[in-house]
Design a protein around this motif. Sequence first.
Motif, PDB file in Angstrom:
ATOM      1  N   PRO A 106      55.336 -16.972  53.896  1.00 60.55           N
ATOM      2  CA  PRO A 106      54.725 -15.974  53.010  1.00 60.55           C
ATOM      3  C   PRO A 106      54.391 -16.540  51.638  1.00 60.55           C
ATOM      4  O   PRO A 106      53.363 -16.194  51.041  1.00 60.55           O
ATOM      5  CB  PRO A 106      55.795 -14.879  52.918  1.00 60.55           C
ATOM      6  N   ALA A 107      55.257 -17.426  51.137  1.00 58.06           N
ATOM      7  CA  ALA A 107      55.038 -17.994  49.807  1.00 58.06           C
ATOM      8  C   ALA A 107      53.828 -18.925  49.764  1.00 58.06           C
ATOM      9  O   ALA A 107      53.283 -19.200  48.688  1.00 58.06           O
ATOM     10  CB  ALA A 107      56.289 -18.748  49.350  1.00 58.06           C
ATOM     11  N   ALA A 108      53.372 -19.405  50.935  1.00 59.30           N
ATOM     12  CA  ALA A 108      52.221 -20.315  50.990  1.00 59.30           C
ATOM     13  C   ALA A 108      50.896 -19.576  50.919  1.00 59.30           C
ATOM     14  O   ALA A 108      49.852 -20.202  50.706  1.00 59.30           O
ATOM     15  CB  ALA A 108      52.282 -21.149  52.261  1.00 59.30           C
ATOM     16  N   HIS A 109      50.906 -18.241  51.125  1.00 54.69           N
ATOM     17  CA  HIS A 109      49.685 -17.419  51.064  1.00 54.69           C
ATOM     18  C   HIS A 109      48.579 -18.000  51.944  1.00 54.69           C
ATOM     19  O   HIS A 109      47.431 -18.178  51.519  1.00 54.69           O
ATOM     20  CB  HIS A 109      49.190 -17.297  49.614  1.00 54.69           C
ATOM     21  N   THR A 110      48.939 -18.286  53.201  1.00 55.65           N
ATOM     22  CA  THR A 110      47.980 -18.873  54.123  1.00 55.65           C
ATOM     23  C   THR A 110      46.829 -17.929  54.463  1.00 55.65           C
ATOM     24  O   THR A 110      45.770 -18.381  54.908  1.00 55.65           O
ATOM     25  CB  THR A 110      48.693 -19.276  55.428  1.00 55.65           C
ATOM     26  N   TYR A 111      47.013 -16.619  54.274  1.00 53.41           N
ATOM     27  CA  TYR A 111      45.963 -15.648  54.570  1.00 53.41           C
ATOM     28  C   TYR A 111      44.742 -15.824  53.668  1.00 53.41           C
ATOM     29  O   TYR A 111      43.663 -15.298  53.960  1.00 53.41           O
ATOM     30  CB  TYR A 111      46.513 -14.225  54.422  1.00 53.41           C
ATOM     31  N   SER A 129      47.919  -4.665  63.405  1.00 51.70           N
ATOM     32  CA  SER A 129      46.927  -5.717  63.218  1.00 51.70           C
ATOM     33  C   SER A 129      47.595  -6.954  62.642  1.00 51.70           C
ATOM     34  O   SER A 129      48.526  -6.857  61.833  1.00 51.70           O
ATOM     35  CB  SER A 129      45.819  -5.236  62.263  1.00 51.70           C
ATOM     36  N   THR A 130      47.097  -8.104  63.059  1.00 55.39           N
ATOM     37  CA  THR A 130      47.583  -9.377  62.508  1.00 55.39           C
ATOM     38  C   THR A 130      46.589  -9.972  61.519  1.00 55.39           C
ATOM     39  O   THR A 130      46.862 -11.023  60.932  1.00 55.39           O
ATOM     40  CB  THR A 130      47.823 -10.387  63.641  1.00 55.39           C
ATOM     41  N   GLN A 131      45.448  -9.319  61.322  1.00 53.74           N
ATOM     42  CA  GLN A 131      44.430  -9.841  60.414  1.00 53.74           C
ATOM     43  C   GLN A 131      44.930  -9.804  58.978  1.00 53.74           C
ATOM     44  O   GLN A 131      45.460  -8.794  58.516  1.00 53.74           O
ATOM     45  CB  GLN A 131      43.137  -9.036  60.538  1.00 53.74           C
ATOM     46  N   HIS A 132      44.758 -10.917  58.275  1.00 58.93           N
ATOM     47  CA  HIS A 132      45.129 -11.028  56.860  1.00 58.93           C
ATOM     48  C   HIS A 132      46.611 -10.687  56.652  1.00 58.93           C
ATOM     49  O   HIS A 132      47.002 -10.158  55.618  1.00 58.93           O
ATOM     50  CB  HIS A 132      44.248 -10.109  56.017  1.00 58.93           C
ATOM     51  N   SER A 133      47.448 -10.981  57.652  1.00 63.52           N
ATOM     52  CA  SER A 133      48.871 -10.666  57.512  1.00 63.52           C
ATOM     53  C   SER A 133      49.516 -11.569  56.477  1.00 63.52           C
ATOM     54  O   SER A 133      49.335 -12.790  56.478  1.00 63.52           O
ATOM     55  CB  SER A 133      49.588 -10.833  58.855  1.00 63.52           C
ATOM     56  N   TRP A 134      50.265 -10.974  55.576  1.00 66.88           N
ATOM     57  CA  TRP A 134      50.972 -11.734  54.543  1.00 66.88           C
ATOM     58  C   TRP A 134      52.156 -12.493  55.111  1.00 66.88           C
ATOM     59  O   TRP A 134      52.657 -13.425  54.483  1.00 66.88           O
ATOM     60  CB  TRP A 134      51.447 -10.790  53.440  1.00 66.88           C
ATOM     61  N   PHE A 135      52.617 -12.056  56.287  1.00 68.79           N
ATOM     62  CA  PHE A 135      53.741 -12.708  56.946  1.00 68.79           C
ATOM     63  C   PHE A 135      53.261 -13.250  58.293  1.00 68.79           C
ATOM     64  O   PHE A 135      53.222 -12.511  59.287  1.00 68.79           O
ATOM     65  CB  PHE A 135      54.895 -11.720  57.143  1.00 68.79           C
ATOM     66  N   PRO A 136      52.844 -14.520  58.341  1.00 63.50           N
ATOM     67  CA  PRO A 136      52.341 -15.093  59.589  1.00 63.50           C
ATOM     68  C   PRO A 136      53.332 -14.897  60.733  1.00 63.50           C
ATOM     69  O   PRO A 136      54.540 -15.130  60.580  1.00 63.50           O
ATOM     70  CB  PRO A 136      52.174 -16.584  59.239  1.00 63.50           C
ATOM     71  N   GLY A 137      52.808 -14.449  61.884  1.00 62.84           N
ATOM     72  CA  GLY A 137      53.662 -14.176  63.023  1.00 62.84           C
ATOM     73  C   GLY A 137      54.078 -12.717  63.135  1.00 62.84           C
ATOM     74  O   GLY A 137      54.751 -12.331  64.091  1.00 62.84           O
ATOM     75  N   TYR A 138      53.639 -11.892  62.166  1.00 62.03           N
ATOM     76  CA  TYR A 138      53.967 -10.465  62.170  1.00 62.03           C
ATOM     77  C   TYR A 138      52.691  -9.633  62.038  1.00 62.03           C
ATOM     78  O   TYR A 138      51.774 -10.007  61.300  1.00 62.03           O
ATOM     79  CB  TYR A 138      54.916 -10.114  61.023  1.00 62.03           C
ATOM     80  N   ALA A 139      52.661  -8.548  62.788  1.00 59.64           N
ATOM     81  CA  ALA A 139      51.551  -7.594  62.706  1.00 59.64           C
ATOM     82  C   ALA A 139      51.954  -6.456  61.773  1.00 59.64           C
ATOM     83  O   ALA A 139      53.123  -6.079  61.706  1.00 59.64           O
ATOM     84  CB  ALA A 139      51.210  -7.048  64.093  1.00 59.64           C
ATOM     85  N   TRP A 140      50.985  -5.928  61.047  1.00 56.15           N
ATOM     86  CA  TRP A 140      51.277  -4.870  60.085  1.00 56.15           C
ATOM     87  C   TRP A 140      50.686  -3.531  60.533  1.00 56.15           C
ATOM     88  O   TRP A 140      49.740  -3.481  61.303  1.00 56.15           O
ATOM     89  CB  TRP A 140      50.741  -5.231  58.692  1.00 56.15           C
ATOM     90  N   ARG A 141      51.280  -2.488  60.021  1.00 57.87           N
ATOM     91  CA  ARG A 141      50.798  -1.141  60.259  1.00 57.87           C
ATOM     92  C   ARG A 141      51.056  -0.309  59.004  1.00 57.87           C
ATOM     93  O   ARG A 141      52.123  -0.419  58.388  1.00 57.87           O
ATOM     94  CB  ARG A 141      51.518  -0.530  61.460  1.00 57.87           C
ATOM     95  N   PHE A 182      66.026  -7.246  51.398  1.00 59.89           N
ATOM     96  CA  PHE A 182      66.472  -8.579  51.783  1.00 59.89           C
ATOM     97  C   PHE A 182      65.331  -9.558  51.519  1.00 59.89           C
ATOM     98  O   PHE A 182      64.192  -9.164  51.260  1.00 59.89           O
ATOM     99  CB  PHE A 182      66.915  -8.622  53.247  1.00 59.89           C
ATOM    100  N   CYS A 183      65.630 -10.841  51.571  1.00 61.55           N
ATOM    101  CA  CYS A 183      64.667 -11.876  51.219  1.00 61.55           C
ATOM    102  C   CYS A 183      63.942 -12.375  52.460  1.00 61.55           C
ATOM    103  O   CYS A 183      64.478 -13.200  53.209  1.00 61.55           O
ATOM    104  CB  CYS A 183      65.358 -13.034  50.495  1.00 61.55           C
ATOM    105  N   MET A 184      62.747 -11.877  52.685  1.00 62.40           N
ATOM    106  CA  MET A 184      61.913 -12.361  53.785  1.00 62.40           C
ATOM    107  C   MET A 184      61.089 -13.567  53.344  1.00 62.40           C
ATOM    108  O   MET A 184      60.631 -14.355  54.165  1.00 62.40           O
ATOM    109  CB  MET A 184      60.996 -11.240  54.267  1.00 62.40           C
ATOM    110  N   SER A 185      60.907 -13.702  52.043  1.00 64.95           N
ATOM    111  CA  SER A 185      60.131 -14.806  51.480  1.00 64.95           C
ATOM    112  C   SER A 185      61.053 -15.696  50.656  1.00 64.95           C
ATOM    113  O   SER A 185      62.080 -15.242  50.129  1.00 64.95           O
ATOM    114  CB  SER A 185      59.003 -14.270  50.594  1.00 64.95           C
ATOM    115  N   ALA A 186      60.668 -16.963  50.544  1.00 64.96           N
ATOM    116  CA  ALA A 186      61.437 -17.896  49.729  1.00 64.96           C
ATOM    117  C   ALA A 186      61.417 -17.502  48.259  1.00 64.96           C
ATOM    118  O   ALA A 186      62.264 -17.951  47.478  1.00 64.96           O
ATOM    119  CB  ALA A 186      60.879 -19.311  49.893  1.00 64.96           C
ATOM    120  N   GLU A 187      60.470 -16.646  47.880  1.00 65.88           N
ATOM    121  CA  GLU A 187      60.368 -16.216  46.488  1.00 65.88           C
ATOM    122  C   GLU A 187      61.329 -15.090  46.162  1.00 65.88           C
ATOM    123  O   GLU A 187      61.512 -14.756  44.993  1.00 65.88           O
ATOM    124  CB  GLU A 187      58.925 -15.790  46.184  1.00 65.88           C
TER     125      GLU A 187
END
Length: 432
Positions: free
Chosen positions: A75-80, A377-389, A340-345
Amino acid sequence: EEDEEVENADLDSDTMVLIDFDAEESGEHDTGDDESSFPSDDEEHSMNEDGDVNEELSRRRTQMLESMNYDPNLPAAHTYLGERSTASGEVIGICKDGDVLDVPVVRASRIIMFPGQSVPMMESNPRLVNLLLRILSDPNERKLVFVNEAIAQKVWNLEDPAGSIGTTAEIRSYCHTPEALNIVLEGRQRVRVQKVVVVEHVLRAVVEVLPESSPPSVPRSLALVNTRARSCRRDRCQPSFLFWPMWAFNMYDAVELCDRAKKLFSAITGNIPVACPQHPVAFSFWLSSNLVLKVLDHQKLLEAHSTVARLRMLINFLERMGAMTCIRCRINICDYKQSFCMSAEGPVSVYVNPAGVVHSTVTFYAARNLRLIGERSTQHSWFPGYAWRIAVCANCGTHMGWRFSCVKEDSIPRSFWGLCRDSLRSSMDATA
């Protein structure tokens, strides 16, 4: 439709919703019996009355956090944002105390940026984009901008922005697309505005770098003790001839305050990221960016005249952190201890959506009174490997954030909530 009705019925109830990926498909929810799952809110409530059971709750929560197999650096890499180029140049963004800089102004709505914090942005103003591209192409130019949420509003309202406190930010990476310039900024130093001017329809600020020297262990008045007394204080003993009690030293000892704040934060979130800074100055900024507070409170933390003052404010906030409610209707949504900390940030990170809207997002493993709409949807997901709703308040319909569920079944956690900090209101705000 049948699955959504079952979901909404559970979400509208007054019980904490703990989502499990497998249970989501069947319309059921995790009861917390699985050793690898987070404890549910009902369990926490019942366990609080029994110290032994409370230890079991803490053990299970720690075990779950330790079993997480997700890379928090993703998430911290902002790959989206797509493949980005690293800003080049030998001149870095650290300046001397008192230096006066002339830098362009970039506005991130309702984001108070702190030194060390990363903020992604999509800048579509053609004039500002051209200016930033010129800066990025010059190897001898500092890749700096000035970030202040309210500065532009003050200028447009014909108010004098002089004296406002903000943060310089260095452009660390960028990607130029036909629609916008995608950039990732990293906060550098606090600055005070001297004046703001408009050059070619772009706001530029003349700012002075504020000092951030290492804080002394104790204030000058308490330091007037002999060497033996200071040595004993470090060893945490209380010499009989020392006039000031130990608590007086601890109130002004930056290292002591930093350790106390870390313990409070770790007790709430269950862990502290490995990347968390250790120095009191850097830690005070990191923690400031990771608390769910009003914009005004974040600005006060940024403006704190010393690290000791900032740490004492943070400890005060941490000791009062509790329930989180909907910003509009005040219905209970979650508790800060469910973060909880899902991101390294940390538990709070800043992301930007395809429309260019910047969101400060808090990750929680449980929430209540939320209704899910739309498809996963997984498009533009901030957390690669997770789908958002999309998640909205079940009571008033306010957009609260998103629920993220894993694409691969072996991912831990299987799902979690990413809620907008601006959509949450802390219970301590109501009593302030």
